[in-house]
Scaffold this active site. Structure first.
Site, PDB file in Angstrom:
ATOM      1  N   ASN A  84      -4.084  49.289 -28.959  1.00 49.93           N
ATOM      2  CA  ASN A  84      -5.954  50.478 -28.626  1.00 49.93           C
ATOM      3  C   ASN A  84      -5.537  50.779 -27.158  1.00 49.93           C
ATOM      4  O   ASN A  84      -4.882  50.253 -26.408  1.00 49.93           O
ATOM      5  CB  ASN A  84      -6.325  48.259 -28.699  1.00 49.93           C
ATOM      6  CG  ASN A  84      -7.777  48.355 -28.496  1.00 49.93           C
ATOM      7  OD1 ASN A  84      -8.455  48.729 -28.091  1.00 49.93           O
ATOM      8  ND2 ASN A  84      -8.564  47.447 -29.457  1.00 49.93           N
ATOM      9  N   GLN A 144     -16.181  44.882 -38.280  1.00 48.97           N
ATOM     10  CA  GLN A 144     -17.410  45.297 -37.532  1.00 48.97           C
ATOM     11  C   GLN A 144     -18.104  46.101 -38.930  1.00 48.97           C
ATOM     12  O   GLN A 144     -17.891  47.229 -37.974  1.00 48.97           O
ATOM     13  CB  GLN A 144     -17.909  45.570 -36.491  1.00 48.97           C
ATOM     14  CG  GLN A 144     -17.982  43.958 -34.781  1.00 48.97           C
ATOM     15  CD  GLN A 144     -16.879  44.563 -34.159  1.00 48.97           C
ATOM     16  OE1 GLN A 144     -16.302  45.602 -33.977  1.00 48.97           O
ATOM     17  NE2 GLN A 144     -17.727  44.160 -33.186  1.00 48.97           N
ATOM     18  N   GLY A 178     -22.223  46.179 -34.907  1.00 52.84           N
ATOM     19  CA  GLY A 178     -21.326  46.417 -33.739  1.00 52.84           C
ATOM     20  C   GLY A 178     -20.360  47.668 -33.815  1.00 52.84           C
ATOM     21  O   GLY A 178     -19.460  47.726 -32.509  1.00 52.84           O
ATOM     22  N   GLN A 179     -20.236  48.140 -34.492  1.00 51.42           N
ATOM     23  CA  GLN A 179     -19.363  48.752 -35.144  1.00 51.42           C
ATOM     24  C   GLN A 179     -19.830  49.607 -34.726  1.00 51.42           C
ATOM     25  O   GLN A 179     -20.661  50.311 -34.685  1.00 51.42           O
ATOM     26  CB  GLN A 179     -18.965  49.870 -36.827  1.00 51.42           C
ATOM     27  CG  GLN A 179     -17.996  50.720 -37.212  1.00 51.42           C
ATOM     28  CD  GLN A 179     -17.744  51.050 -37.958  1.00 51.42           C
ATOM     29  OE1 GLN A 179     -19.648  51.152 -38.696  1.00 51.42           O
ATOM     30  NE2 GLN A 179     -16.604  50.649 -38.886  1.00 51.42           N
ATOM     31  N   HIS A 229     -15.806  54.661 -38.524  1.00 46.19           N
ATOM     32  CA  HIS A 229     -14.475  54.412 -39.352  1.00 46.19           C
ATOM     33  C   HIS A 229     -14.302  53.030 -39.095  1.00 46.19           C
ATOM     34  O   HIS A 229     -14.058  52.306 -38.340  1.00 46.19           O
ATOM     35  CB  HIS A 229     -13.035  55.733 -38.431  1.00 46.19           C
ATOM     36  CG  HIS A 229     -12.506  55.817 -39.291  1.00 46.19           C
ATOM     37  ND1 HIS A 229     -11.765  57.104 -39.103  1.00 46.19           N
ATOM     38  CD2 HIS A 229     -11.773  55.702 -40.735  1.00 46.19           C
ATOM     39  CE1 HIS A 229     -10.286  57.094 -39.873  1.00 46.19           C
ATOM     40  NE2 HIS A 229     -10.420  55.668 -40.982  1.00 46.19           N
ATOM     41  N   HIS A 255     -12.855  49.536 -40.065  1.00 45.95           N
ATOM     42  CA  HIS A 255     -11.618  49.082 -39.191  1.00 45.95           C
ATOM     43  C   HIS A 255     -11.553  47.799 -39.018  1.00 45.95           C
ATOM     44  O   HIS A 255     -12.512  47.545 -38.930  1.00 45.95           O
ATOM     45  CB  HIS A 255     -10.826  50.361 -37.869  1.00 45.95           C
ATOM     46  CG  HIS A 255     -12.467  49.503 -36.609  1.00 45.95           C
ATOM     47  ND1 HIS A 255     -13.588  50.951 -36.908  1.00 45.95           N
ATOM     48  CD2 HIS A 255     -12.585  49.416 -34.977  1.00 45.95           C
ATOM     49  CE1 HIS A 255     -14.088  50.728 -35.673  1.00 45.95           C
ATOM     50  NE2 HIS A 255     -13.321  49.589 -35.194  1.00 45.95           N
ATOM     51  N   HIS A 302      -9.418  44.698 -36.300  1.00 50.69           N
ATOM     52  CA  HIS A 302      -9.169  44.058 -35.076  1.00 50.69           C
ATOM     53  C   HIS A 302      -7.762  43.258 -35.516  1.00 50.69           C
ATOM     54  O   HIS A 302      -8.652  42.425 -35.791  1.00 50.69           O
ATOM     55  CB  HIS A 302     -10.409  43.800 -34.183  1.00 50.69           C
ATOM     56  CG  HIS A 302     -11.000  44.928 -33.807  1.00 50.69           C
ATOM     57  ND1 HIS A 302     -10.196  45.359 -32.437  1.00 50.69           N
ATOM     58  CD2 HIS A 302     -12.410  45.204 -34.561  1.00 50.69           C
ATOM     59  CE1 HIS A 302     -12.047  46.545 -32.595  1.00 50.69           C
ATOM     60  NE2 HIS A 302     -12.476  46.644 -33.665  1.00 50.69           N
TER      61      HIS A 302
END
Length: 184
Positions: free
Chosen positions: A28, A84, A90-91, A95, A97, A99
């Site tokens: 990240n 998200q 909240g994305q 794309h 993904h 966390h």
């Protein structure tokens, strides 16, 4: 040589440490806790429902494999796994993904209030497009910042070199069943 990896339109090949034919994992840019990584399908689609069944199967298997290794590598007691799924959730990068964040009973910034990690994740996700753009601009200059995590509001995005070092270290944990033959 493997094809470049795109996180939406952002090239992230150097941050990758795990790769299958249909999914991959990257370190990240602005981790909330040590070991905060992303698992991403290879095909850029905005929502989980846009994935084919084989893509979704690969993505979830990768979440499990990466999570197992990251928890062990960072000395976690468990994991927070979050997705998200869409802008309203909240994305910020279109794309899909996941966390993956190793968590600890003691010594974790959020150990006293475990659910506080979710608002921190939402704030971090909101800054991601700007932070990736800034990374492109600054990657030609040498900038070293102390590694700040634990949701510090003033933590700076990491340099590409810092992320490559972590990716190289994590790549060493993946052998055999965890890594494709044409993995990173």
């Amino acid at each position: 040589m493997s094809s470049p990896l795109l996180f939406s339109t952002i090239e992230v090949t150097k941050q990758a440490f795990y790769r299958t034919a249909l999914s991959y994992a990257i370190v990240n840019l602005k981790p909330i806790v040590p070991g905060h990584v992303l698992v991403i399908p290879s095909r850029p689609v905005p929502r989980l429902t846009d994935l084919t069944t084989p893509e979704l199967t690969s993505l979830i298997a990768s979440v499990q494999n990466v999570g197992r290794v990251v928890e062990r590598a960072y000395g976690g007691d468990s994991l927070t796994v979050a997705c998200q799924d869409g802008k309203a959730a909240g994305q910020s990068i279109p794309h899909v993904h996941f966390h993956i964040m190793p968590r600890k009973y003691h010594g974790d910034y959020f150990s006293q209030r475990m659910d506080d990690i979710y608002p921190a994740l939402e704030r971090s996700e909101a800054d991601l497009p700007r932070d990736f753009q800034n990374l492109k601009v600054s990657s030609n200059t040498v900038q070293h910042h102390p590694f700040k995590v634990d949701a510090d509001e003033d933590r700076l995005p990491r340099t590409l070199e810092d992320m490559e070092q972590e990716a190289t270290w994590l790549r060493g944990f993946f052998t055999g069943e965890y890594r494709d033959t044409d993995a990173v």
